[in-house]
Design a protein around this motif. Structure first.
Motif, PDB file in Angstrom:
ATOM      1  N   ASN A 132       0.848  -1.188   0.000  1.00 41.30           N
ATOM      2  CA  ASN A 132       0.000   0.000   0.000  1.00 41.30           C
ATOM      3  C   ASN A 132       0.886   1.240   0.000  1.00 41.30           C
ATOM      4  O   ASN A 132       1.619   1.482   0.956  1.00 41.30           O
TER       5      ASN A 132
ATOM      6  N   GLU B 255      -7.044  -6.366  -3.595  1.00 42.95           N
ATOM      7  CA  GLU B 255      -8.100  -5.516  -3.049  1.00 42.95           C
ATOM      8  C   GLU B 255      -7.801  -5.143  -1.603  1.00 42.95           C
ATOM      9  O   GLU B 255      -7.946  -3.983  -1.195  1.00 42.95           O
TER      10      GLU B 255
ATOM     11  N   SER C 130      -4.797  -2.739  -1.409  1.00 43.53           N
ATOM     12  CA  SER C 130      -5.195  -1.420  -1.900  1.00 43.53           C
ATOM     13  C   SER C 130      -6.020  -0.655  -0.872  1.00 43.53           C
ATOM     14  O   SER C 130      -5.841   0.552  -0.678  1.00 43.53           O
TER      15      SER C 130
ATOM     16  N   ARG D  25      -3.707  -3.795 -12.532  1.00 40.04           N
ATOM     17  CA  ARG D  25      -4.511  -3.050 -11.554  1.00 40.04           C
ATOM     18  C   ARG D  25      -3.848  -1.726 -11.198  1.00 40.04           C
ATOM     19  O   ARG D  25      -4.530  -0.703 -11.041  1.00 40.04           O
ATOM     20  N   ALA D  26      -2.528  -1.730 -11.056  1.00 40.42           N
ATOM     21  CA  ALA D  26      -1.818  -0.526 -10.611  1.00 40.42           C
ATOM     22  C   ALA D  26      -1.984   0.631 -11.597  1.00 40.42           C
ATOM     23  O   ALA D  26      -1.843   1.798 -11.206  1.00 40.42           O
TER      24      ALA D  26
ATOM     25  N   ASP E  45      -4.957   2.219 -10.098  1.00 42.90           N
ATOM     26  CA  ASP E  45      -5.076   2.190  -8.637  1.00 42.90           C
ATOM     27  C   ASP E  45      -3.841   2.840  -8.018  1.00 42.90           C
ATOM     28  O   ASP E  45      -2.805   2.199  -7.863  1.00 42.90           O
TER      29      ASP E  45
ATOM     30  N   SER F 283      -3.093   3.499  -5.106  1.00 44.38           N
ATOM     31  CA  SER F 283      -2.701   2.987  -3.787  1.00 44.38           C
ATOM     32  C   SER F 283      -1.817   1.750  -3.874  1.00 44.38           C
ATOM     33  O   SER F 283      -1.158   1.391  -2.898  1.00 44.38           O
ATOM     34  N   LEU F 284      -1.814   1.092  -5.026  1.00 46.37           N
ATOM     35  CA  LEU F 284      -1.119  -0.191  -5.143  1.00 46.37           C
ATOM     36  C   LEU F 284       0.288  -0.011  -5.693  1.00 46.37           C
ATOM     37  O   LEU F 284       0.485   0.449  -6.814  1.00 46.37           O
TER      38      LEU F 284
END
Length: 362
Positions: A150, A229, A232, A250-251, A254, A256-257
């Protein structure tokens, strides 16, 4: 029938044949057209896969566009479900998958040893030798295994760059990482079990490292999506043995990741695929496997699905050559060979799980 009509029909037949032949991938033998024709009569191919439907979507779309007479029936399962379902269906003699495509390399190869059709793909020469087993099972991707964290809650200076650094970070801040470290449940995830065994083979201090990583308590899961999930959201802070392809995808959306590639060694997974001996649509299955391995299919995986290519000739950096430029000798591809089967022997598997649970305090 008039001569003019006969000439028109002959011309049309020649044109149709030429068009069909021109659809063959470059370098394929002319007799491959028989496979295409037979596959079109079959009309579909049934895939059993661990690759997320969303990630496989562009590949399915590209295949159906290339072979418009063939529909893809795509079944997305976790690795344990796929293994058990396929074996059960083979035993009962009912309908089953024509093609298996599994990220759990060891159980995928185990299925191949018992159920795979021998088929030498025209794309075989474009693959590393370690990615082909007995003209039956094929490695199809080149996916580094990474750490995720995170970015809001782990300072940049704390991000580990090796397995030892991961263990040191957690062992030094057990309160912060209490129940905040996630990885696969190796009993419920075939992929998780396989990756753990490969860690053990790569790192002589693996179980000590695992014990330090587990000092804060592990939150084990059976899917990559759940782990991402939770990291994150901040429910977990850090995760290890995560498929880099899914994390990178995903990053992108996202913030946060975060993703870290270990520099001591980075395991590289290659999803194993084979055609079933009992495939009801065996010709369509050949087309699918060849398409997945082809430059076109691999380009879709690399550049649309964010799954790195097993080839070296793909545009962009998401193939073997591109990843080697970044990670160099740290990359440790897991070969598609009999060494994968060693820890699937029941007693050896059970003993290993007991040892893992003791180190992980599970």
């Amino acid at each position: 029938m008039s001569n003019t009509c006969r000439i028109s029909l002959i011309t049309a037949a020649v044109l149709f044949s030429t068009t069909a032949m021109s659809a063959l991938p470059q370098g394929y033998p002319a007799e491959y057209q028989k496979v295409v024709d037979a596959a079109t009569k079959e009309g579909k191919v049934v895939i059993y896969s661990t690759t997320d439907t969303k990630a496989a979507g562009p590949l399915i779309e590209g295949f159906e566009k290339t072979y418009p007479g063939i529909k893809v029936e795509y079944n997305d399962m976790n690795s344990t479900e796929l293994y058990n379902r396929f074996i059960s269906e083979q035993a009962s003699g009912g309908g089953s998958g024509d093609v298996v495509w599994s990220s759990s390399m060891d159980t995928g190869l185990k299925l191949a040893t018992d159920y795979a059709m021998e088929y030498k793909s025209p794309e075989q020469n474009q693959l590393p030798k370690w990615a082909v087993w007995n003209d039956k099972a094929y490695g199809t991707t080149y996916e580094p295994v990474v750490f995720i964290y995170n970015k809001r809650l782990i300072p940049a200076g704390d991000v580990p760059d090796s397995h030892a650094a991961l263990a040191k970070l957690i062992a030094s801040q057990t309160d912060k990482f209490k129940s905040k470290v996630t990885t696969y449940d190796i009993e419920k995830s075939g992929l998780g079990f396989m990756l753990s065994v490969q860690d053990y083979k790569a790192d002589p201090n693996y179980f000590k490292t695992l014990a330090d990583v587990a000092k804060g308590g592990l939150a084990v899961q059976s899917s990559t999506g759940t782990m991402m999930e939770r990291v994150s959201s901040g429910e977990n802070l850090i995760g290890f043995n995560i498929l880099g392809s899914y994390a990178e995808a995903r990053a992108k959306n996202d913030p946060s990741l975060g993703i870290a590639y270990p520099k001591d060694y980075t395991l590289v997974l290659s999803r194993v695929s084979f055609i079933s001996q009992q495939a009801q649509n065996s010709n369509a299955a050949k087309l699918w496997l060849d398409y997945v391995l082809s430059e076109k299919g691999q380009s879709i995986l690399a550049n649309q699905a964010d799954i790195p290519s097993i080839r070296n000739d793909i545009e962009g950096k998401n193939d073997i050559a591109g990843l080697t430029n970044v990670l160099g000798n740290a990359l440790k591809p897991i070969p598609v060979d009999e060494s994968l089967l060693e820890y699937l022997q029941p007693k050896k598997r059970l003993d290993y799980i007991k040892q893992w649970r003791a180190a992980a305090a599970k």
